[in-house]
Scaffold this active site. Structure first.
Site, PDB file in Angstrom:
ATOM      1  N   ARG A  97      13.442  36.888  83.338  1.00  0.00           N
ATOM      2  CA  ARG A  97      13.441  36.858  84.817  1.00  0.00           C
ATOM      3  C   ARG A  97      14.050  38.154  85.375  1.00  0.00           C
ATOM      4  NH1 ARG A  97      16.177  32.111  88.600  1.00  0.00           N
ATOM      5  NH2 ARG A  97      16.182  33.279  90.557  1.00  0.00           N
ATOM      6  N   ASN A 151       8.357  26.887  86.703  1.00  0.00           N
ATOM      7  CA  ASN A 151       7.738  27.799  87.668  1.00  0.00           C
ATOM      8  C   ASN A 151       6.810  28.798  87.005  1.00  0.00           C
ATOM      9  OD1 ASN A 151       8.516  27.169  90.287  1.00  0.00           O
ATOM     10  ND2 ASN A 151      10.605  27.900  89.912  1.00  0.00           N
ATOM     11  N   CYS A 173       8.736  20.225  93.138  1.00  0.00           N
ATOM     12  CA  CYS A 173       9.602  21.291  93.625  1.00  0.00           C
ATOM     13  C   CYS A 173      10.600  20.685  94.603  1.00  0.00           C
ATOM     14  CB  CYS A 173       8.730  22.323  94.334  1.00  0.00           C
ATOM     15  SG  CYS A 173       9.657  23.705  94.971  1.00  0.00           S
ATOM     16  N   TYR A 278      10.023  30.172 101.510  1.00  0.00           N
ATOM     17  CA  TYR A 278       9.384  31.260 100.749  1.00  0.00           C
ATOM     18  C   TYR A 278       8.410  32.077 101.595  1.00  0.00           C
ATOM     19  CZ  TYR A 278      11.327  29.947  96.223  1.00  0.00           C
ATOM     20  OH  TYR A 278      12.185  29.711  95.175  1.00  0.00           O
TER      21      TYR A 278
HETATM   22  C1  G6P Z   1      14.225  26.964  94.530  1.00  0.00           C
HETATM   23  C2  G6P Z   1      12.850  26.715  93.998  1.00  0.00           C
HETATM   24  C3  G6P Z   1      12.806  26.568  92.537  1.00  0.00           C
HETATM   25  C4  G6P Z   1      13.515  27.700  91.894  1.00  0.00           C
HETATM   26  C5  G6P Z   1      14.919  27.798  92.396  1.00  0.00           C
HETATM   27  C6  G6P Z   1      15.571  29.048  91.877  1.00  0.00           C
HETATM   28  O1  G6P Z   1      14.913  25.830  94.674  1.00  0.00           O
HETATM   29  O2  G6P Z   1      12.266  25.608  94.558  1.00  0.00           O
HETATM   30  O3  G6P Z   1      11.465  26.554  92.154  1.00  0.00           O
HETATM   31  O4  G6P Z   1      13.547  27.505  90.494  1.00  0.00           O
HETATM   32  O5  G6P Z   1      14.968  27.847  93.753  1.00  0.00           O
HETATM   33  O6  G6P Z   1      16.934  28.927  91.969  1.00  0.00           O
HETATM   34  P1  G6P Z   1      17.896  29.894  91.184  1.00  0.00           P
HETATM   35  O7  G6P Z   1      19.244  29.357  91.401  1.00  0.00           O
HETATM   36  O8  G6P Z   1      17.431  29.895  89.759  1.00  0.00           O
HETATM   37  O9  G6P Z   1      17.677  31.246  91.796  1.00  0.00           O
END
Ligand code: G6P
Length: 467
Positions: A97, A151, A173, A278
């Site tokens: 990531r 994801n 989600c 988003y």
């Molecule tokens: C949101 C999205 C998820 C994603 C997450 C990332 O809640 O809906 O799909 O995985 O954020 O969160 P993070 O803490 O990993 O940045």
């Protein structure tokens, strides 16, 4: 499954989110006769699996339940006779990531976990793995439901249906749940007293809202939330109105992984629909990119921040005295995700006909898209799966972007499945967050090489790049 008890498998069981999931199942103990939960991971995730698996055991014991918790690296052993399989894995772990976010940003281009170039590469790495899981399921648990949060959830769900030929899959989600809370806050109401209808794609949906009397209040929410010329830093403010102070972290944002920057009032007012968080990447790209580039320069992209948060969380999880989900997990973006996942399992198992927002086959719900593509829409959850509610057609401003994004997803999935470099370049070209032409090709090549070991389908293309 009614007599013998339910067998649940979580792939990516070593995830820091697993305590969320266990808590969600414990809350639903009265309606879910669970016999065993299998947490599955890979060799690189073994240490995390042991730590989080032992916490799960302590949580179940503290709740006075006799559920078996198994931890294993043997996916096939776990899948035998499963009733529900949930997937929450990250191919290449957080280091992958970090590359998805930092490489595009090093070219001055948006780098995000599920959007733009990074999101496309997450799909490229994940789709071959989910398809191999589906092949195992066909053999070992042909009646099971696959509940996918991996994801990019919409694209992964679409790949399972389209190329895995497996229809018993639902994408999930937490963003719709958060969106309800943020919208309710804008009119000082509780989300429980409102009716919401969502339509679009995962991380790219809009919603409308009605009150108890059946009067549509979408316009009121938009007026309150986007009334200044700059828009307001509204999401957090709205969220605060409906949450206890200890649930809201000062200086944070409502959805932890997305900077809380106001949208442009006139544009949202004209849209007449409430965008999801988003959408900021598409509606105020300049502000979002500026913010991302600042974080990039400080070594604080979201992936890097999450890596540090994860390390802290696992230190906490190790404590043998801990037998609840620790509140520090709220620092992650996935708040409420267990509620969605476990409610979905309970709704299918008990044919509850709950209304939830899920990624499922369109089947005519959005008339601007073909019937057989995956969309994220309000649906009634039955024993036979989600029955999407009809939304109808979008006006051109939303329709144009929706159709572009859906087609971008289809091209991305085809590239992921076939390993075609040309299709991958095509996906970059039509993605609104990636500039076309040579910059696109440079970023594409760099990401291909950086993720080489997780992209077997692109081996020929990567060889041609001299790697
Ligand atoms: C949101 C999205 C998820 C994603 C997450 C990332 O809640 O809906 O799909 O995985 O954020 O969160 P993070 O803490 O990993 O940045």
């Amino acid at each position: 499954m009614k007599d013998k008890g339910i067998k649940i498998v979580a792939i990516g069981g070593g995830s820091s989110y697993t305590p969320e999931l266990i808590e969600g199942y414990i809350k639903r103990r009265a309606e879910l006769p669970i016999r065993e939960i299998w947490l599955v991971d890979i060799e690189e995730g073994k240490e995390k699996l042991d730590i989080v698996g032992n916490l799960a055991k302590r949580m179940v014991k503290a709740a006075g339940l006799d559920w078996e918790i198994h931890m294993t690296l043997d996916r096939r052993e776990a899948l035998k006779g499963a009733d529900f399989v949930s997937t929450q894995f990250r191919v290449g772990l957080l280091d992958a990531r970090i590359k998805d976010e930092r490489i595009p940003l090093s070219h001055g281009v948006m780098g995000q976990e599920t959007n733009g170039a990074g999101g496309i590469f997450k799909a490229f790495r994940t789709i071959p793995v989910i398809l191999s899981i589906v092949e195992d399921m066909k053999e070992l648990c042909p009646d099971a439901w696959l509940i996918n949060f991996t994801n990019p959830a919409g694209m992964v769900t679409e790949a399972v249906m389209r190329y895995g030929k497996w229809d018993r899959v639902i994408g999930l989600c937490n963003v719709p749940i958060m969106s309800c809370k943020i919208a309710a806050g804008a009119i000082g109401a509780s989300d429980k007293d409102l009716f919401f209808k969502f339509a679009g794609l995962n991380h790219f949906h809009w919603h409308r809202v009605w009150n108890k009397d059946g009067v549509e209040v979408t316009g009121d929410i938009i007026k309150n939330a986007y009334s200044t010329p700059e828009g307001m830093p509204t999401a957090l403010n709205n969220y605060k109105k409906t949450h206890e102070p200890d649930e809201v972290e000062e200086g944070g944002s409502a959805i932890k992984n997305i900077p809380d920057i106001g949208l442009l009032a006139e544009q949202v007012q004209d849209l007449g629909l409430i965008p999801c968080s988003y959408h900021s990447y598409y509606y105020i790209t300049d502000d979002m990119l500026k913010e991302e580039l600042e974080s990039f320069a400080k070594g604080e992209t979201r992936a890097e921040v999450v890596k540090r948060t994860e390390a802290d969380l696992f230190e906490l999880y190790k404590d043998p005295g801990l037998s609840i989900k620790p509140p520090q997990l709220k620092k992650r973006g996935g708040a409420y995700y267990s509620d969605a996942a476990c409610e979905l399992v309970a709704s299918i198992y008990n044919d509850k006909r709950t209304e939830m927002v899920v990624s499922t086959k369109n089947n005519g719900a959005i008339s601007d898209l073909p019937d057989d593509v995956v969309v994220e829409v309000s649906s009634i959850i039955t024993r036979s799966g989600p029955m999407p509610l009809s939304w109808g057609s979008f006006k051109p401003a939303a329709r144009g972007m929706l159709q572009l994004m859906k087609n971008m997803e289809l091209v991305t999935i085809e590239a992921a499945y076939t390993g075609s470099y040309a299709k991958a370049l095509q996906a970059f070209t039509i993605n609104p967050l990636v500039p076309s032409g040579r910059v696109a090709r440079d970023i594409l090549d760099e990401l291909m090489v950086a993720h080489k070991m997780h992209l077997p389908q692109f081996a020929d293309a990567i060889k041609k790049l001299g790697q």
